[in-house]
Design a protein around this motif. Structure first.
Motif, PDB file in Angstrom:
ATOM      1  N   VAL A  92       0.905  -1.357  -0.019  1.00  0.00           N
ATOM      2  CA  VAL A  92       0.125   0.099   0.049  1.00  0.00           C
ATOM      3  C   VAL A  92       0.826   1.226   0.163  1.00  0.00           C
ATOM      4  CG1 VAL A  92      -2.115  -1.071   1.368  1.00  0.00           C
ATOM      5  CG2 VAL A  92       0.124   0.017   2.452  1.00  0.00           C
ATOM      6  N   THR A  93       0.448   2.551  -0.412  1.00  0.00           N
ATOM      7  CA  THR A  93       0.813   3.645  -0.260  1.00  0.00           C
ATOM      8  C   THR A  93       0.335   4.628   0.354  1.00  0.00           C
ATOM      9  OG1 THR A  93       2.039   5.279  -1.707  1.00  0.00           O
ATOM     10  CG2 THR A  93      -0.063   4.380  -2.558  1.00  0.00           C
ATOM     11  N   ARG A 147      -7.278 -12.749  -4.350  1.00  0.00           N
ATOM     12  CA  ARG A 147      -6.630 -11.447  -4.588  1.00  0.00           C
ATOM     13  C   ARG A 147      -6.852 -10.639  -3.351  1.00  0.00           C
ATOM     14  NH1 ARG A 147     -12.202 -12.987  -6.024  1.00  0.00           N
ATOM     15  NH2 ARG A 147     -13.482 -11.043  -6.527  1.00  0.00           N
ATOM     16  N   THR A 148      -5.999  -9.451  -3.700  1.00  0.00           N
ATOM     17  CA  THR A 148      -5.828  -8.762  -2.428  1.00  0.00           C
ATOM     18  C   THR A 148      -6.487  -7.294  -2.857  1.00  0.00           C
ATOM     19  OG1 THR A 148      -3.807  -9.725  -1.564  1.00  0.00           O
ATOM     20  CG2 THR A 148      -4.104  -7.474  -0.792  1.00  0.00           C
ATOM     21  N   VAL A 149      -7.185  -6.703  -1.988  1.00  0.00           N
ATOM     22  CA  VAL A 149      -7.845  -5.362  -2.375  1.00  0.00           C
ATOM     23  C   VAL A 149      -7.211  -4.074  -1.231  1.00  0.00           C
ATOM     24  CG1 VAL A 149      -9.856  -4.212  -2.790  1.00  0.00           C
ATOM     25  CG2 VAL A 149      -9.658  -6.496  -3.198  1.00  0.00           C
ATOM     26  N   ARG A 162     -18.157  12.166  -4.274  1.00  0.00           N
ATOM     27  CA  ARG A 162     -18.577  11.069  -5.134  1.00  0.00           C
ATOM     28  C   ARG A 162     -17.359   9.809  -5.504  1.00  0.00           C
ATOM     29  NH1 ARG A 162     -23.260  11.586  -7.302  1.00  0.00           N
ATOM     30  NH2 ARG A 162     -24.411  13.697  -7.169  1.00  0.00           N
ATOM     31  N   LEU A 163     -16.218  10.328  -5.419  1.00  0.00           N
ATOM     32  CA  LEU A 163     -15.217   9.461  -5.868  1.00  0.00           C
ATOM     33  C   LEU A 163     -14.863   8.148  -5.001  1.00  0.00           C
ATOM     34  CD1 LEU A 163     -12.602   8.873  -7.593  1.00  0.00           C
ATOM     35  CD2 LEU A 163     -11.326   9.909  -5.922  1.00  0.00           C
ATOM     36  N   ILE A 164     -14.951   6.964  -5.708  1.00  0.00           N
ATOM     37  CA  ILE A 164     -14.815   5.622  -5.127  1.00  0.00           C
ATOM     38  C   ILE A 164     -13.528   5.176  -5.752  1.00  0.00           C
ATOM     39  CG2 ILE A 164     -15.440   3.262  -4.445  1.00  0.00           C
ATOM     40  CD1 ILE A 164     -18.262   4.355  -4.564  1.00  0.00           C
ATOM     41  N   ALA A 165     -12.358   4.781  -5.003  1.00  0.00           N
ATOM     42  CA  ALA A 165     -11.258   4.114  -5.764  1.00  0.00           C
ATOM     43  C   ALA A 165     -10.689   2.946  -4.821  1.00  0.00           C
ATOM     44  CB  ALA A 165     -10.310   5.212  -6.163  1.00  0.00           C
ATOM     45  N   VAL A 166     -10.034   1.924  -5.508  1.00  0.00           N
ATOM     46  CA  VAL A 166      -9.473   0.851  -4.819  1.00  0.00           C
ATOM     47  C   VAL A 166      -8.391   0.211  -5.736  1.00  0.00           C
ATOM     48  CG1 VAL A 166     -11.648   0.327  -3.533  1.00  0.00           C
ATOM     49  CG2 VAL A 166     -11.094  -1.054  -5.670  1.00  0.00           C
ATOM     50  N   GLU A 167      -7.553  -0.468  -5.280  1.00  0.00           N
ATOM     51  CA  GLU A 167      -6.325  -1.251  -6.065  1.00  0.00           C
ATOM     52  C   GLU A 167      -6.762  -2.582  -5.700  1.00  0.00           C
ATOM     53  OE1 GLU A 167      -2.396   1.533  -5.763  1.00  0.00           O
ATOM     54  OE2 GLU A 167      -3.152   0.435  -3.778  1.00  0.00           O
ATOM     55  N   ASN A 255      -9.072   0.620  -9.739  1.00  0.00           N
ATOM     56  CA  ASN A 255     -10.387   0.861 -10.089  1.00  0.00           C
ATOM     57  C   ASN A 255     -11.183   2.269  -9.651  1.00  0.00           C
ATOM     58  OD1 ASN A 255     -11.423  -2.439  -9.225  1.00  0.00           O
ATOM     59  ND2 ASN A 255     -11.163  -1.656 -11.359  1.00  0.00           N
ATOM     60  N   VAL A 256     -11.466   3.025 -10.371  1.00  0.00           N
ATOM     61  CA  VAL A 256     -11.825   4.381 -10.168  1.00  0.00           C
ATOM     62  C   VAL A 256     -13.425   4.493 -10.783  1.00  0.00           C
ATOM     63  CG1 VAL A 256     -11.787   6.887 -10.971  1.00  0.00           C
ATOM     64  CG2 VAL A 256      -9.535   5.327 -10.646  1.00  0.00           C
TER      65      VAL A 256
END
Length: 279
Positions: A92-93, A147-149, A162-167, A255-256
């Motif tokens: 993670v960052t 998988r890892t989220v 409004r923004l949702i974002a994950v890796e 994912n954005v």
């Protein structure tokens, strides 16, 4: 391949190959107009050592997310130092939130590659720093679907308008984004309408993967793409998944998401033909 356009114009290409959507300082620049939708945006910024870039937020909120390297983000009187990471496969960052209607100066002493995940929004929130140790890490699925989220800006982990974002990190040979799922309708309590961008990086110089989007209604998005590092896939509608990593090449995707719903939430519907034993 089909998809929705605006007006009488043809639909945009839903598979955006690396270097085909560069603009100015960005090696990838996807905004709502080019995507043919209303909210979600993604820019990939590359800075050489000592490089600097001025981001005009406009009517969108943004998250500055290091993909490789670190940077400093200055928003008005708020200075945020991002330690970053060696690569997207290194864990993670930390990250920085940039509100709408401001300018942000991004500088990097050693240089690096940075994702700017954005969403058109209404509210102006405060600029904030997201520490890496506070990013929720989720291990999803089992066996060949493990998988890892990294839920750094999931709807329930970090405040945005409004923004949702994950890796998501998928081991080589595994499937993720599975079972196929969708979020292209507004059904209170069951499904939220969200436009989604997948941005890919694949481990290894010759790595690749596959992304499937299948129609959820007649004339909907229908795509099977071989993806490589720097590619993006636009998902305005449809069942998306699986995302398949080639054996020996771990797959990363960012994912954005954003949409018009009254609440910022991630509610999805799984494909009824592919749920048995895979959630």
């Amino acid at each position: 391949m089909t998809g929705r356009g605006t007006g009488d114009s043809p639909p945009p290409d839903r598979h955006v190959r690396a270097a085909t959507a560069a603009a100015g300082s960005y090696v990838l620049d996807i905004d709502p107009r080019s995507a043919g939708w209303g909210y979600s945006a993604l820019r990939i910024l590359e800075l050489s050592p000592g490089g600097s870039h001025l981001l005009g937020a406009g009517d969108s909120e943004w998250i500055v997310l290091p993909l490789s390297g670190g940077c400093a983000v200055q928003v008005e009187d708020r200075a945020m130092e991002l330690r970053g990471r060696e690569s997207v496969f290194a864990g993670v960052t930390d990250f920085a939130y940039v509100p709408r209607d401001v300018h942000a100066r991004i500088t990097s002493g050693a240089g690096g590659r940075f994702a700017l995940a954005g969403a058109k929004c209404e509210r102006r929130l405060l600029a904030r720093y997201g520490p890496a140790p506070e990013v929720p890490v989720e291990h999803r699925g089992t066996g060949g679907c493990a998988r890892t989220v990294h839920n750094f800006a999931a709807a329930d982990s970090f405040e945005c308008d409004r923004l949702i974002a994950v890796e998501v990190l998928t081991p080589g040979g595994n499937w993720s984004s599975y079972p196929p799922h969708k979020h292209d309708e507004h059904r209170p309590g069951e499904e939220t309408r969200l436009e989604e961008i997948y941005y890919f990086e694949i481990e290894g110089p010759h790595g690749f993967g596959y992304q499937r989007v299948s129609p959820s209604r007649p004339g909907g998005t229908d795509l099977l793409a071989e993806v490589r590092s720097g590619d993006a896939v636009l998902v305005p509608d449809g069942w998306h998944g699986p995302s398949i990593a080639a054996p020996g090449h771990d797959m990363y995707y960012l994912n954005v998401m954003a949409g018009p719903g009254p609440e910022r939430e991630w509610r999805i519907c799984f494909h009824p033909d592919h749920t048995e034993g895979y959630r």
